[in-house]
Write a protein that holds these residues in place. Structure first.
Motif: not given
Lengths: 290, 255
Positions: A157-162, B106-113, B128-133, B162-170
């Protein structure tokens, strides 16, 4: 009497969640049900025994090596078997169950069935709570069990990989389209789950003799906990472990130990009829599937 | 200046004679086209004409029976989708696929990661959280409003798009493939999402849009490819293509 039941019920519940965590984690990330899970557990036990008694390794080295070995076997199971049947759920079940059977029955065939196969405890001794004695090993079980459950919850819930793991669990196709190698993550998830089975084994097995049959019991208990709690949910695993854990202890206290396993089996049947996705399950509701 | 013009004119994606059959159905038959950097290509055609299959062939979700796909000169035919995504090709799905249980940002964390973003940002992921926002704000989520924190599964349709678009941008994609982005959007929602795509074009992105809403598409697309029964029957400027009899026939039927 009540005090003993309460305390040992608590320990029994922690044991169940330890046993189920790895099975649940693997499914939660990759949707793979690893039915070789019980075999991995027993394999880790025998591995530690062989490392200590045949190769004269120090205890903690043997433990670490066994955990790594079992995790590696999980990775190999994914890489060489599951990868090719990925997405065909029935084939995944048959393949992993088959591998599990082969491992367990191989140990039986090789004669690993006598009473000499026991593992040493982590530390010797016991403490007294009220009028109940608790040995150190059970304290280890409680400590590591709680730490693992909390650790896994925080990890997912709180890590990027998680978070990445959870996202893959929710939609593999989208994850793929965003550059995630889902096969690699799924392989890691099976390895991770198998490693957790090994951790559970080295903690729990010193309470008795290692036996091939326990591999089947472990699988049944892990399944019971996961089916009741809802596959893939860490919270579900903990809640279901306590439900079954105390139910088993009460059955043990009032009807005798040989009824303990019946509790898990009956619990599976009841929950499958009442709420098939489990208490905290993530499977789709019926109306969504139509 | 000269270099920049060259860069905008270079072929970024080259699809050559790709074909795919499912059982006896020939979904895509010998389709070829080149796409230049900075173009906005519309892919149109009646239902079942092979548009989504073509996208799946480009992005690796379906392997072609024959033909080749090249991206920036590299042959990517038959690559796994995640490898293609890492090159900078992002896509959306016709059926929107959010990570339903995660909050929108948090949906954007995957592409950002992803390894791609890590490489492009010099090995650092940052906050990442602030980039995602920030990214969500770019596609029209109001900053610090509750929608940003809602589970994606409970977002209104317009926000999901919009979220779909944001994922492409991310993913910092250079080529963005949008599969029926406009479907199900109201006129007002369209009016606010079109400028986002126009902004992408200004930034030098290349975009492929599969669309049924032709009037809106033709306002922004410089070029369209028309598919019919898996064949590319026309390729050119929207106004010219729609004048052709075979295209009219494909769309309106023979009468």
């Amino acid at each position: 009497m009540l005090e003993v039941t309460l305390i040992y019920g608590f320990i029994n519940s922690i044991i169940l969640s330890l046993v189920a965590l790895g099975f649940s984690l693997t499914f939660g990330i990759s949707g793979v049900s690893n039915f070789a899970y019980g075999a991995m557990y027993i394999l880790a036990g025998y591995a530690v025994w062989i490392f200590i008694n045949k190769l004269s390794m120090p205890f903690f080295l043997a433990v670490i090596l066994a955990v790594v070995l079992t995790a590696g076997l999980g990775l190999a199971l994914y890489r060489f078997v599951l990868l090719r049947v990925r997405g065909l759920v029935i084939s995944e079940v048959i393949a992993t169950f088959g591998v599990g059977l082969a491992i367990l029955e191989l140990f039986r065939y090789l004669g690993f069935t006598t009473f000499e196969y026991t593992l040493p405890v982590f530390t010797d001794g016991s403490i007294e709570i009220g009028n109940t004695y608790i040995d150190h090993q059970r304290l280890w079980i409680v400590g590591v069990g709680i730490a693992l459950a909390v650790g896994l919850y925080l990890f997912t819930h709180h890590t990027k990989l998680g978070l990445a793991f959870r996202a893959i669990a929710q939609d593999e196709k989208t994850a793929l389209s965003l550059g995630i190698n889902s096969d690699r993550i799924a392989g890691i998830s099976v390895a991770f789950g198998s490693g957790l089975a090994a951790v559970a084994a080295v903690l729990i097995l010193p309470r008795g003799t290692i036996s091939v049959n326990e591999g089947y019991d472990v699988l049944i208990n892990a399944m019971a906990v996961c089916i009741i709690g809802g596959l893939g949910s860490t919270v579900g695993v903990v809640v279901a472990s306590f439900l079954i854990g105390y139910a088993q202890m009460l059955t043990d206290a009032f009807s005798g130990p040989h009824w303990k396993m019946i509790v898990s089996l009956v619990a599976i049947l009841i929950i499958l009829v009442v709420k098939p996705s489990g208490l905290f399950g993530k499977q789709k509701e019926l109306e969504e599937r139509i | 200046m000269n270099e920049a013009t060259n860069k905008t004119n270079e072929v970024i994606l080259s699809v050559q004679e790709v074909s795919k059959s499912f059982g006896g159905v020939r979904a895509v038959v010998g389709v070829s086209f080149d796409l230049r950097r900075g173009e906005l290509l519309g892919i149109i055609g009646p239902n079942g004409s092979g548009k989504t299959t073509l996208v799946n062939l480009i992005t690796g979700f379906v392997k072609p029976d024959s033909g080749s796909v090249k991206y920036e000169g590299q042959d990517i035919t038959g690559w796994m989708p995640y490898r293609i995504a890492r090159l900078g090709i992002a896509r959306t799905f016709q059926m929107i696929r959010p990570f339903a249980e995660l909050p929108a940002f948090k949906n954007l964390i995957i592409p950002l990661f992803s390894p791609r973003v890590k490489t492009l940002s010099g090995g650092k992921y940052g906050d990442l959280d602030s980039v995602a926002k920030d990214l969500l704000e770019e596609v029209g989520f109001e900053r610090e409003s509750s929608v940003t924190y809602k589970a994606a599964g409970s977002l209104p349709h317009g926000y999901l798009k919009r979220l779909e678009l944001a994922k492409c941008l991310a993913l910092r994609a250079d080529l963005i493939i949008l599969d029926e982005l406009f479907s199900g959007l109201s006129i007002a929602e369209l009016a606010s999402i079109v400028p986002i795509i126009e902004k992408l074009m200004v930034e030098g992105k290349t975009v492929i849009m599969i669309e049924h809403r032709l009037r809106e598409l033709f306002r922004i697309a410089n070029r369209v490819v028309v598919l019919n029964y898996g064949h590319a029957i026309a390729d050119g400027k929207p106004s010219e293509v729609m004048e052709r009899d075979d295209v009219k026939q494909a769309y309106l039927g023979t009468e």
